[in-house]
Design an enzyme around this catalytic site. Sequence first.
Site, PDB file in Angstrom:
ATOM      1  N   ASP A 263      24.768  42.471  43.317  1.00 54.37           N
ATOM      2  CA  ASP A 263      25.158  43.873  43.886  1.00 54.37           C
ATOM      3  C   ASP A 263      24.141  44.310  44.594  1.00 54.37           C
ATOM      4  OD1 ASP A 263      25.628  46.484  44.435  1.00 54.37           O
ATOM      5  OD2 ASP A 263      27.226  46.572  42.658  1.00 54.37           O
ATOM      6  N   VAL A 322      40.349  40.921  41.484  1.00 56.90           N
ATOM      7  CA  VAL A 322      40.910  42.314  40.974  1.00 56.90           C
ATOM      8  C   VAL A 322      40.392  43.287  42.082  1.00 56.90           C
ATOM      9  CG1 VAL A 322      41.868  43.776  39.209  1.00 56.90           C
ATOM     10  CG2 VAL A 322      41.045  41.580  38.799  1.00 56.90           C
ATOM     11  N   ALA A 323      39.872  42.952  42.895  1.00 56.82           N
ATOM     12  CA  ALA A 323      39.032  44.026  44.085  1.00 56.82           C
ATOM     13  C   ALA A 323      40.043  44.136  45.159  1.00 56.82           C
ATOM     14  CB  ALA A 323      37.900  43.483  44.478  1.00 56.82           C
ATOM     15  N   ARG A 324      39.953  43.551  46.062  1.00 58.89           N
ATOM     16  CA  ARG A 324      40.778  43.416  47.437  1.00 58.89           C
ATOM     17  C   ARG A 324      40.828  42.011  48.014  1.00 58.89           C
ATOM     18  NH1 ARG A 324      42.198  47.298  45.720  1.00 58.89           N
ATOM     19  NH2 ARG A 324      42.460  49.390  46.557  1.00 58.89           N
ATOM     20  N   ASP A 348      44.979  39.321  41.852  1.00 60.02           N
ATOM     21  CA  ASP A 348      45.615  40.528  41.876  1.00 60.02           C
ATOM     22  C   ASP A 348      46.024  41.351  43.100  1.00 60.02           C
ATOM     23  OD1 ASP A 348      47.113  42.469  40.205  1.00 60.02           O
ATOM     24  OD2 ASP A 348      45.302  43.826  40.555  1.00 60.02           O
ATOM     25  N   GLU A 353      50.014  42.704  51.510  1.00 60.43           N
ATOM     26  CA  GLU A 353      50.728  42.805  50.170  1.00 60.43           C
ATOM     27  C   GLU A 353      52.039  43.563  50.751  1.00 60.43           C
ATOM     28  OE1 GLU A 353      48.328  45.348  47.504  1.00 60.43           O
ATOM     29  OE2 GLU A 353      46.758  43.527  47.240  1.00 60.43           O
ATOM     30  N   HIS A 372      49.230  43.185  42.068  1.00 60.80           N
ATOM     31  CA  HIS A 372      48.356  44.354  42.380  1.00 60.80           C
ATOM     32  C   HIS A 372      48.543  45.060  41.205  1.00 60.80           C
ATOM     33  CE1 HIS A 372      45.952  46.863  45.330  1.00 60.80           C
ATOM     34  NE2 HIS A 372      45.549  47.215  44.231  1.00 60.80           N
TER      35      HIS A 372
HETATM   36  N1  LIG Z   1      43.425  45.786  41.457  1.00 60.79           N
HETATM   37  C1  LIG Z   1      43.216  46.869  41.292  1.00 60.79           C
HETATM   38  O1  LIG Z   1      44.513  47.601  40.916  1.00 60.79           O
HETATM   39  C2  LIG Z   1      42.279  47.753  41.381  1.00 60.79           C
HETATM   40  C3  LIG Z   1      40.939  47.244  42.244  1.00 60.79           C
HETATM   41  N2  LIG Z   1      40.101  48.211  42.059  1.00 60.79           N
HETATM   42  C4  LIG Z   1      39.001  47.756  43.321  1.00 60.79           C
HETATM   43  O2  LIG Z   1      38.045  47.231  42.518  1.00 60.79           O
HETATM   44  C5  LIG Z   1      36.752  47.459  43.427  1.00 60.79           C
HETATM   45  C6  LIG Z   1      35.593  48.042  42.401  1.00 60.79           C
HETATM   46  O3  LIG Z   1      36.016  49.360  41.999  1.00 60.79           O
HETATM   47  P1  LIG Z   1      34.962  50.321  41.385  1.00 60.79           P
HETATM   48  O4  LIG Z   1      34.286  49.533  40.422  1.00 60.79           O
HETATM   49  O5  LIG Z   1      35.583  51.338  40.953  1.00 60.79           O
HETATM   50  O6  LIG Z   1      33.986  50.626  42.610  1.00 60.79           O
HETATM   51  P2  LIG Z   1      32.664  51.147  42.406  1.00 60.79           P
HETATM   52  O7  LIG Z   1      32.236  51.685  43.940  1.00 60.79           O
HETATM   53  O8  LIG Z   1      32.367  51.626  41.232  1.00 60.79           O
HETATM   54  O9  LIG Z   1      31.934  49.675  42.540  1.00 60.79           O
HETATM   55  C7  LIG Z   1      31.761  48.692  43.684  1.00 60.79           C
HETATM   56  C8  LIG Z   1      30.391  48.171  43.428  1.00 60.79           C
HETATM   57  O10 LIG Z   1      30.345  47.008  44.578  1.00 60.79           O
HETATM   58  C9  LIG Z   1      28.909  47.007  45.105  1.00 60.79           C
HETATM   59  N3  LIG Z   1      28.963  46.614  46.433  1.00 60.79           N
HETATM   60  C10 LIG Z   1      29.254  46.884  47.673  1.00 60.79           C
HETATM   61  N4  LIG Z   1      28.933  46.175  48.517  1.00 60.79           N
HETATM   62  C11 LIG Z   1      28.721  44.826  47.987  1.00 60.79           C
HETATM   63  C12 LIG Z   1      28.379  43.787  48.360  1.00 60.79           C
HETATM   64  N5  LIG Z   1      28.390  43.257  49.746  1.00 60.79           N
HETATM   65  N6  LIG Z   1      28.108  42.811  47.569  1.00 60.79           N
HETATM   66  C13 LIG Z   1      28.174  42.870  46.150  1.00 60.79           C
HETATM   67  N7  LIG Z   1      28.392  44.164  45.768  1.00 60.79           N
HETATM   68  C14 LIG Z   1      28.663  45.084  46.556  1.00 60.79           C
HETATM   69  C15 LIG Z   1      28.520  48.370  45.215  1.00 60.79           C
HETATM   70  O11 LIG Z   1      27.357  48.598  45.190  1.00 60.79           O
HETATM   71  C16 LIG Z   1      29.036  49.058  43.937  1.00 60.79           C
HETATM   72  O12 LIG Z   1      28.439  48.862  42.903  1.00 60.79           O
HETATM   73  C17 LIG Z   1      37.066  48.200  44.737  1.00 60.79           C
HETATM   74  O13 LIG Z   1      37.508  47.311  45.701  1.00 60.79           O
HETATM   75  C18 LIG Z   1      38.664  48.767  44.167  1.00 60.79           C
HETATM   76  O14 LIG Z   1      39.554  49.030  45.247  1.00 60.79           O
HETATM   77  C19 LIG Z   1      39.852  49.309  41.675  1.00 60.79           C
HETATM   78  C20 LIG Z   1      40.549  49.686  40.643  1.00 60.79           C
HETATM   79  C21 LIG Z   1      42.115  48.874  40.459  1.00 60.79           C
HETATM   80  O1  LIG Z   2      42.412  51.932  42.540  1.00 63.27           O
HETATM   81  C1  LIG Z   2      42.527  50.955  43.213  1.00 63.27           C
HETATM   82  O2  LIG Z   2      41.647  50.526  44.065  1.00 63.27           O
HETATM   83  C2  LIG Z   2      43.815  50.149  43.297  1.00 63.27           C
HETATM   84  O3  LIG Z   2      43.717  48.813  43.909  1.00 63.27           O
HETATM   85  C3  LIG Z   2      45.022  50.404  42.518  1.00 63.27           C
HETATM   86  O4  LIG Z   2      45.757  50.604  43.516  1.00 63.27           O
HETATM   87  P1  LIG Z   2      47.564  51.164  43.038  1.00 63.27           P
HETATM   88  O5  LIG Z   2      47.065  52.444  42.835  1.00 63.27           O
HETATM   89  O6  LIG Z   2      47.766  50.443  41.924  1.00 63.27           O
HETATM   90  O7  LIG Z   2      48.203  50.726  44.431  1.00 63.27           O
END
Ligand SMILES: NC(=O)C1=CN([C@@H]2O[C@H](COP(=O)(O)OP(=O)(O)OC[C@H]3O[C@@H](n4cnc5c(N)ncnc54)[C@H](O)[C@@H]3O)[C@@H](O)[C@H]2O)C=CC1
Ligand SMILES: O=C(O)C(=O)COP(=O)(O)O
Length: 643
Positions: A263, A322-324, A348, A353, A372
């Site tokens: 990170d 689980v990110a994008r 996920d 999507e 997702h």
């Molecule tokens: N599948 C789902 O339902 C969910 C997906 N997410 C996704 O998970 C991801 C992370 O969410 P959070 O941890 O809450 O966000 P966050 O903002 O707390 O953490 C993201 C981290 O990624 C780092 N980062 C940025 N660019 C980077 C790079 N090029 N290489 C490595 N690290 C890098 C940042 O410095 C930060 O520490 C997001 O993409 C979010 O959309 C979050 C919640 C639910």
């Molecule tokens: O919070 C995020 O980044 C998520 O990916 C969760 O997405 P959702 O609200 O479940 O469609």
Amino acid sequence: MASSSIKAISTTSPFKASSSPSSQPPSSSKPSLLSFLHTSSSNPISLKLSHSHSHAHNSHSHSFLITNVLKIADSSETSVSKSQNLKPTSSDSTPTILVSEKLGEAGLQVLRGFGNLECAYNLSPEELCAKISTCDALIVRSGTKVTRQVFEAAKGRLKVVGRAGVGIDNVDLQAATEFGCLVVNAPTANTVAAAEHGIALLTAMSRNVAQADASIKAGKWLRNKYVGVSLVGKTLAVMGFGKVGSEVARRAKGLGMNVISHDPYAPADRARAVGVDLVSFEQAIATADFISLHMPLTPATSKVFNDETFAKMKKGVRIINVARGGVIDEDALVRALDSGVVAQAALDVFTEEPPTKDSKLVQHENVTLTPHLGASTKEAQEGVAIEIAEAVVGALKGELSATAVNAPMVPPEVLSELSPYVVLAEKLGKLAVQLVAGGSGITSVRVVYKSARDPDDLDTRLLRAMITKGIIEPISASFINLVNADFVAKQKGLRISEERVAVDSSPEFPVDSIQVQISNVGSKFASSVSESGSISIEGKVKYGEPHLTCLGSFGVDVSLEGNLILCRQVDQPGMIGQVGNILGNDNVNVSFMSVGRTVQKKALMAIGVDEEPNKRTLEKIGKIVKNSANLIYGRSEGLGIAL
Ligand SMILES: NC(=O)C1=CN([C@@H]2O[C@H](COP(=O)(O)OP(=O)(O)OC[C@H]3O[C@@H](n4cnc5c(N)ncnc54)[C@H](O)[C@@H]3O)[C@@H](O)[C@H]2O)C=CC1
Ligand SMILES: O=C(O)C(=O)COP(=O)(O)O
């Protein structure tokens, strides 16, 4: 701003007397974020004058200016601005909040208690666009694309978009900012859910749970086929050590894994505290047995996992996302799975999507999929719903949101302290722009903050935004707020530079004075030009109210509320009496007068009037000024009020 960009409505004057009454509330009312977000300055500057520092009426007017009754418009910019960010149509009725995806009941209750709630799921893009112009707020999850077309279709009404979750890649932030629409998210309530889902995918994938389950349901008993791999002692690379990534790391440590992380922005000590080493991207992907993705989708992370990077991974690596979906080149992943470089993937999230059913990735037997579901636990959805509902309601009420994505964050205590200065900043901006002669192009504004505070202890972003708002809104159809002030200024070629000057006053107050200088422009009121040739005005907060304390080289003391007449005077008896008589005869009450002098015995008179003088009254005053033998700046444009 191009020099032709400020045009007069009137053909005879760059400024035009407005017929609209002054109706703005007193400036002493405490501003909220809403006032920075959605106060439309459709009224001309409203400067109610008070009392202080009265002087005798025995001086003489020359050039003069009425600040409140002037309104300038920029017809050339109107068409441009209209397509960018319209001033919102006034809607003082109960706000309407559209929820376009399923939201937890607890959040819906908060919203119902505040506004008209409409839940309309599965809207097509066209249906969303058709609805949005009747909505003040929109709440979405990841399934709704909030595109530029949505903001355009909102016609200036949409004030806030709430993302009930973390990722805001489905919201066109640039467009939101241009249209002055605040975007807030709910960044914390689903962190644990996403981390748990990451761990669920990690363990399920390593033991082939999904495939084995499907095979039993298909009538098979394949104990040899679904031999898994153990996690203990294996290296997990957490890509993105943010909220979710760090929770995944913590849990993986509990499973006995060796966790490393990449990170570029995470502090090493935060990682070390969890027993995780931060390493380079190359090192992470080359050494990991498992790679779990937790970074946001940005231009920098888009398809960062591609043919080239898969080739650098350890053969047999397993990937969890689980990110994008967009951080992986999905075609490259299929190739890596086919070649065995990637042994398994658990996904996920997807580029599109839902993904198509016949996609090779979806059908690949070494891929485990969920639709997702990362944030989809009961607990997370209730939490996210409350978090976003409160943020949206707060924004609609004008409170600061701690989760604003496209506005400078100003903590509530700082906002409260800066409130009177915010009012001052906007009024100075409005006054300064009224002093600019029509036909001048404003390109350069300098703001000087005099303060006894440490530079680190003074956040001027809000003040700068309000000065910008004060300058731009009166001369264009653009709706300016905290969200888009910098963008619109840049778009109009307006450069705003800031300077702090340390003064020996009380650090108890954040700002001693604010000076606004506009250079390289003609002045409508020559006395407002300082020795450096710039229009220059300075103001202070006194007893909680904004005051004008300096105009050009003249020190004055005028409360910036109500209507203000500024007169340049020389030593010619009777002028003030005549002006006073005109105002008195026309039932315009003079509330106070302040005279500023320079060493050259030139003076500037500021007259506060309770009522807005009408055009005839102004014409009469204009005649006196024009007939004066001692006109120092005898330019008719200095008398714009009478024209
Ligand atoms: N599948 C789902 O339902 C969910 C997906 N997410 C996704 O998970 C991801 C992370 O969410 P959070 O941890 O809450 O966000 P966050 O903002 O707390 O953490 C993201 C981290 O990624 C780092 N980062 C940025 N660019 C980077 C790079 N090029 N290489 C490595 N690290 C890098 C940042 O410095 C930060 O520490 C997001 O993409 C979010 O959309 C979050 C919640 C639910
Ligand atoms: O919070 C995020 O980044 C998520 O990916 C969760 O997405 P959702 O609200 O479940 O469609």
